[in-house]
Scaffold this active site. Sequence first.
Site, mmCIF file in Angstrom:
data_model
loop_
_atom_site.group_PDB
_atom_site.id
_atom_site.type_symbol
_atom_site.label_atom_id
_atom_site.label_comp_id
_atom_site.label_asym_id
_atom_site.label_seq_id
_atom_site.Cartn_x
_atom_site.Cartn_y
_atom_site.Cartn_z
ATOM 1 N N HIS A 35 90.019 60.014 -61.052
ATOM 2 C CA HIS A 35 89.216 59.732 -62.246
ATOM 3 C C HIS A 35 89.388 60.876 -63.244
ATOM 4 O O HIS A 35 89.509 62.045 -62.859
ATOM 5 C CB HIS A 35 87.736 59.566 -61.907
ATOM 6 C CG HIS A 35 86.961 59.087 -63.094
ATOM 7 N ND1 HIS A 35 86.462 59.962 -64.026
ATOM 8 C CD2 HIS A 35 86.677 57.841 -63.536
ATOM 9 C CE1 HIS A 35 85.879 59.258 -64.993
ATOM 10 N NE2 HIS A 35 85.989 57.974 -64.716
ATOM 11 N N GLU B 200 92.884 53.680 -67.234
ATOM 12 C CA GLU B 200 91.694 54.196 -67.900
ATOM 13 C C GLU B 200 92.141 55.248 -68.915
ATOM 14 O O GLU B 200 92.257 56.431 -68.555
ATOM 15 C CB GLU B 200 90.743 54.835 -66.881
ATOM 16 C CG GLU B 200 90.229 53.880 -65.834
ATOM 17 C CD GLU B 200 88.793 54.220 -65.420
ATOM 18 O OE1 GLU B 200 88.036 53.276 -65.191
ATOM 19 O OE2 GLU B 200 88.436 55.410 -65.358
#
Length: 262
Positions: free
Chosen positions: A97, A169
């Site tokens: 992430h 992302e």
Amino acid sequence: MRRLVAGTGWKMNNGIADSIRYAEELRSRIAGLDTSAIDIYVLPPFTSLATAANAFAGSPVAVGGQNMHWDDSGSWTGEISASMLLETGCRYVELAHSERLQHFGETYEAVRRKVDKAMSVGLIPIVCLGETAQEKADGRADEVLADQLLTSIDGQPDERVPEIILAYEPRWAIGAAEAASPEYVEERHRALRTILRKHCGEEIAERTRIIYGGSVTPENGRDILDIKDVDGLFVGRAAWKPEGFARIVELVSDAAKRKQAA
Ligand code: PGA
């Protein structure tokens, strides 16, 4: 046909008591939906994992960790192993992430080792890929994505690649005011599938799921889901409350029906 995915990462939100409340409310809100064609996950903080796994047991919602270490055990203060995640009832683990990369200095070389460990114990890795605002401005997005993707799957046999969920992302769109535009998402997802095709072949590329995350909301989710190469949504803020995630789950279930019919 790729199974669509509806996922949310809670980040550092929802302790034990809130996890129970969230699970109860989400279960009742999605009880009337046909979610049989999609995969649903929530990623609670470590301390809520066992409670959340218990509270979602028997529902279509699976639980995953937000990170893990690549080693089995040992002198790694503050870290959590893959088998510890499995023991709490996890089916998934999120890796790379952007907040891990940005604030904790994580690298894709570490991610590669974590993917390897997760795969070896049967956890499904959700591997985040995304360019920074600067890399985007420099026109290097696809080059950066290729490098991140190929480093992450380095050493995996091609036939195992579809077990990994890739999450595009864009780092500039996480926690932002707006998601990337559908046109931009379409280009990047197409580029990622092209990289997969080149390195793993057509069949593997067609079976591997690439989901989108970064300022997704119930309002913008439908247009993103209608993009051919988008296989689901990965949501932060808009799904931290169960009513928000229930709406995302509904959008993804509906999109699965549209994509099946197309
Ligand atoms: P956001 O977070 O939806 O709040 O932008 C997305 C993510 O971090 O995956």
